[in-house]
Enzyme design. Structure first.
Site, PDB file in Angstrom:
ATOM      1  CD1 TRP A 246      -2.076  -2.220   0.980  1.00  0.00           C
ATOM      2  CD2 TRP A 246      -3.541  -0.615   0.957  1.00  0.00           C
ATOM      3  NE1 TRP A 246      -3.124  -2.929   1.007  1.00  0.00           N
ATOM      4  CE2 TRP A 246      -4.109  -1.984   0.959  1.00  0.00           C
ATOM      5  CE3 TRP A 246      -4.221   0.603   0.937  1.00  0.00           C
ATOM      6  CZ2 TRP A 246      -5.685  -2.038   0.705  1.00  0.00           C
ATOM      7  CZ3 TRP A 246      -5.625   0.593   0.719  1.00  0.00           C
ATOM      8  CH2 TRP A 246      -6.234  -0.707   0.520  1.00  0.00           C
ATOM      9  CG  ASP A 248      -0.729   4.343   3.390  1.00  0.00           C
ATOM     10  OD1 ASP A 248       0.701   4.342   3.316  1.00  0.00           O
ATOM     11  OD2 ASP A 248      -0.922   3.766   4.564  1.00  0.00           O
ATOM     12  CG  ASP A 342     -13.272   2.448  -0.590  1.00  0.00           C
ATOM     13  OD1 ASP A 342     -13.525   1.440  -0.993  1.00  0.00           O
ATOM     14  OD2 ASP A 342     -12.927   2.489   0.404  1.00  0.00           O
ATOM     15  CG  HIS A 390     -18.054  -4.145  -1.156  1.00  0.00           C
ATOM     16  ND1 HIS A 390     -19.337  -4.043  -0.623  1.00  0.00           N
ATOM     17  CD2 HIS A 390     -17.581  -3.109  -0.531  1.00  0.00           C
ATOM     18  CE1 HIS A 390     -19.368  -3.382   0.300  1.00  0.00           C
ATOM     19  NE2 HIS A 390     -18.315  -2.516   0.662  1.00  0.00           N
ATOM     20  CD1 TRP A 393     -21.289   1.892  -2.409  1.00  0.00           C
ATOM     21  CD2 TRP A 393     -19.189   1.480  -1.725  1.00  0.00           C
ATOM     22  NE1 TRP A 393     -20.882   3.053  -2.237  1.00  0.00           N
ATOM     23  CE2 TRP A 393     -19.449   2.863  -1.903  1.00  0.00           C
ATOM     24  CE3 TRP A 393     -17.942   1.175  -1.501  1.00  0.00           C
ATOM     25  CZ2 TRP A 393     -18.246   3.882  -1.679  1.00  0.00           C
ATOM     26  CZ3 TRP A 393     -17.022   1.849  -1.180  1.00  0.00           C
ATOM     27  CH2 TRP A 393     -17.148   3.295  -1.286  1.00  0.00           C
ATOM     28  CG  ASN A 430     -15.900  -4.886   2.131  1.00  0.00           C
ATOM     29  OD1 ASN A 430     -17.214  -5.671   2.394  1.00  0.00           O
ATOM     30  ND2 ASN A 430     -16.075  -3.573   2.793  1.00  0.00           N
ATOM     31  CD1 TRP A 532     -17.752   0.349   7.072  1.00  0.00           C
ATOM     32  CD2 TRP A 532     -15.514   0.194   7.300  1.00  0.00           C
ATOM     33  NE1 TRP A 532     -17.220   1.494   7.731  1.00  0.00           N
ATOM     34  CE2 TRP A 532     -16.025   1.744   7.753  1.00  0.00           C
ATOM     35  CE3 TRP A 532     -14.176  -0.087   7.481  1.00  0.00           C
ATOM     36  CZ2 TRP A 532     -15.118   2.432   8.432  1.00  0.00           C
ATOM     37  CZ3 TRP A 532     -13.373   0.964   8.200  1.00  0.00           C
ATOM     38  CH2 TRP A 532     -13.763   2.290   8.387  1.00  0.00           C
ATOM     39  CE  LYS A 558      -6.576  -3.685   5.974  1.00  0.00           C
ATOM     40  NZ  LYS A 558      -5.989  -2.282   6.379  1.00  0.00           N
ATOM     41  CD  GLU A 562      -0.727  -3.985   6.561  1.00  0.00           C
ATOM     42  OE1 GLU A 562      -1.421  -3.430   5.864  1.00  0.00           O
ATOM     43  OE2 GLU A 562       0.692  -4.419   6.267  1.00  0.00           O
ATOM     44  CG  ASP A 564     -10.225  -3.229   8.386  1.00  0.00           C
ATOM     45  OD1 ASP A 564      -9.615  -3.260   7.375  1.00  0.00           O
ATOM     46  OD2 ASP A 564     -11.251  -4.034   8.555  1.00  0.00           O
TER      47      ASP A 564
END
Length: 627
Positions: A246, A248, A342, A390, A393, A430, A532, A558, A562, A564
């Site tokens: 990641w 991020d 997302d 997903h 959603w 997810n 989630w 993911k 780790e 969320d």
């Protein structure tokens, strides 16, 4: 060299035609027979030195199997194309999905032709097509193979059949009452490809060795050592699997506080993990848009739209990534880029949130993603996969097509248009199951479809396989090439074992009450699909290439273990906030999760930080079990 038929030679000779008719006839017959036998001998000799085929059944279960084929050019000249033919010995055998070749079947006869990237096979070179198949009655191995019309030498091998039942294939309707097949628990097993290193192939995961993040693996093994016993042994095995890296924050790319290994460090490690000519595939997550995670708090990023975020995203984040990836020493790697989880889905459903509205009106999300796609697509060994959230959603009709339209218009706005992406990914970080094995969305229970139950709320899709298949078809209809491939993050959607919500069901419920039937039949043990954060789930299918037609891979985006998000506010310099959906004592809103408890695991650290208690739960609840 031209070989003439002796019969024609005899008929064309004035001197021999003067022989008596009977003698001439006898001589003609003898000569013709000799020519025929000689020509057939030459054909046989050619075939014997033309090809060698090895056929191996790599995995077998009741009703299904996997097979690997090695086709070797044993001649002295290179092939510019190839076509392999063989026949299944039993009528109940069939190919269901293949790779590294185009498979067709007529009756028991199978033909495999080269793809665009592996038609050229040098003398003594080889190609490795493979396939998943079905069988009934028996599964004997083929014994005769031909390439380009020439009979090959060959060997065949088959393993001892296992007793595991068949796995529902993504995109198909599972049989009620069946149980999914355990995925092999050894390291990623992928078919072998033969394209030149650095060549852009259709599926980067097929035929590749998958990068194992040494830092994550070290956390896993350290935790396993401290736990010990059976659980510790299971945890140790997980360390051998590939997980995504990641990116991020900018520091994850260029270095900074708290970063143990930068992007270049991971790429160097991936290069060092290469063995022989097999390429290594490494997956990175592009995740630092301004106003990131605009509808939540746990993963808020460091950049904001109001503070020149889009410009900084381009020059301080994407440009350095592209500069590093384009270095020649990484040209033999296959780099799969998961682009901004997302982000675009938030513009479909959450414009009522001020940060999402700002990301939309400013163009930060769309323009940022287009910039990233342009920069990354220009590097031939980079593969772009766009996040599509997903099924829980975007699965409703009111969300599905608007998402397809927004993503399509965003991608078509890039320099290369639809060719700037290689596929799409769902379920990133997810918990939605790949398949619900004991029911389907439109199955009727007492006159009501399953999807109308409280848990699904009329969503068209109850699992990721059906959702992804529908999304893929919609994108192809919208103008994307039919070669696009889907990915599913299966790192935490196994739902085996047990948790606060109860144990995994083993069969469909017999209840005639719709909600009771769904609650007793679904393997997704959450009380609501909106929960989630740090759920009591289990590790799912192991990273696997080409699991079904149209699917490039099951991947672990993911990394299991780790967090969320933190279960309480924690001061940090990573731009990450406290989201109450990570607090196990919090009842969410009616819109977020029906007002239920979040069911989050307590005492969680910041998003992305190691969370050993959660990792132990994921290993204990893994499905298939880790053994």
């Amino acid at each position: 060299m031209t070989i003439m038929n002796p019969k024609r030679i005899l008929q064309g000779s004035t001197r021999l035609r003067s022989l008596p008719a009977r003698a001439f006839l006898v001589l003609t017959v003898v000569a013709s027979l000799a020519w025929s036998l000689g020509f057939q001998f030459m054909q046989s000799a050619h075939a014997a030195s033309y090809c060698q085929v090895s056929y191996t059944v790599t995995n077998q279960w009741p009703g299904g199997f996997g097979a690997s084929i090695t086709v070797q050019n044993t001649g002295t000249a290179a092939w510019t194309s190839w076509s392999l033919t063989f026949a299944f010995p039993a009528s109940g055998q069939s190919v269901t999905q293949g790779w590294n070749g185009t498979f067709t079947q007529s009756g028991q006869n199978v033909t495999v032709t080269n793809t665009s990237y592996n038609g050229n096979v040098a003398a003594n070179g080889s190609v490795n097509p493979g396939f998943n198949g079905a069988w009934s009655g028996s599964n004997p191995v083929p014994t005769s193979f031909s390439v380009n019309g020439n009979v090959c030498g060959g060997t065949s091998a088959t393993p001892t059949p296992t007793t595991a039942p068949n796995t529902p294939t993504p995109g198909t309707t599972p049989t009620v009452g069946t149980t999914p097949t355990p995925t092999p628990t050894t390291g990623p097993v992928t078919p072998t490809a033969t394209p030149t290193p650095g060549t852009h192939v259709d599926n980067p995961f097929a035929g590749a060795k998958w990068y194992v993040n040494p830092d994550w693996a070290s956390e896993v093994t350290t935790a396993a050592s401290s736990v010990g016993g059976t659980l510790g042994a299971q945890m140790t095995k997980v360390a051998s699997y590939s997980t995504a890296v990641w990116l991020d924050r900018i520091a994850a790319v260029t270095g900074g506080s708290g970063v143990t290994r930068t992007l270049a460090g991971h790429l160097d490690a991936a290069v060092s993990q290469a063995t022989g000519s097999q390429p290594v595939v490494i997956t990175i997550v592009i995740y630092d848009l301004p106003n990131r995670d605009c509808a939540a708090l746990a993963s808020n990023g460091e950049l904001t739209v109001a503070n020149n975020g889009l410009a900084n995203y381009k020059t301080e984040y994407i440009d350095p990534i592209a500069n590093i990836l384009s270095q020649s020493k990484y040209s033999n790697l296959r780099i799969a880029a998961i682009v901004e989880p997302d982000s675009l889905p938030n513009l479909v459903t959450n414009l009522s949130m001020s940060k999402c509205s700002e990301a939309n009106s400013s163009g930060a999300y769309v323009q940022g993603i287009q910039y990233a796609l342009n920069k990354l697509h220009a590097i031939s060994n980079v593969y772009n996969y766009i996040d599509i959230a997903h099924s829980g959603w975007l699965g409703w009709d009111s969300n599905f097509q608007p998402a397809v339209n927004l993503i399509t218009s965003t991608v078509k706005g890039t320099t290369a248009g639809v060719n700037s992406v290689d596929g799409f990914i769902s379920n990133t970080a997810n918990y939605t199951p790949t398949t619900e094995p004991f029911m389907t969305a439109n199955q009727q229970i007492n006159g009501q479809p399953v999807r109308s139950a409280n848990f699904y709320q009329w969503n068209q899709y109850i699992d990721e396989a059906s959702y992804d298949t529908a999304m893929r078809n919609a994108f192809i209809t919208a103008g994307f090439p039919s070669s696009i491939g889907m990915l599913i993050d299966t790192s935490r959607n196994g739902w085996g074992g047990s948790g606060p919500q109860g144990s995994r069901p083993t069969a469909a419920s017999t209840s005639t009450d719709l909600n009771t039937f769904v609650n007793q039949s679904k393997i997704d043990r959450r009380v609501h699909r909106g929960n989630w954060c740090n759920q009591y789930g289990g590790i799912g299918a192991r990273p696997t290439a080409s699991p079904a037609a149209g699917f490039d891979a099951y991947v672990w985006i993911k990394p299991p273990g780790e967090s969320d998000g933190a279960s309480q506010a924690i001061s940090n310099d990573e731009g990450k906030g406290f989201d109450q959906m990570c607090d196990p004592t919090y009842h969410g809103s009616q819109q977020a999760n029906g007002g239920n408890l979040t069911e989050a695991i307590p005492n969680a650290p910041l998003a992305g930080h190691w969370f050993e208690a959660a990792f132990e739960i994921l290993v204990q609840n893994a499905y298939p079990a880790i053994s």
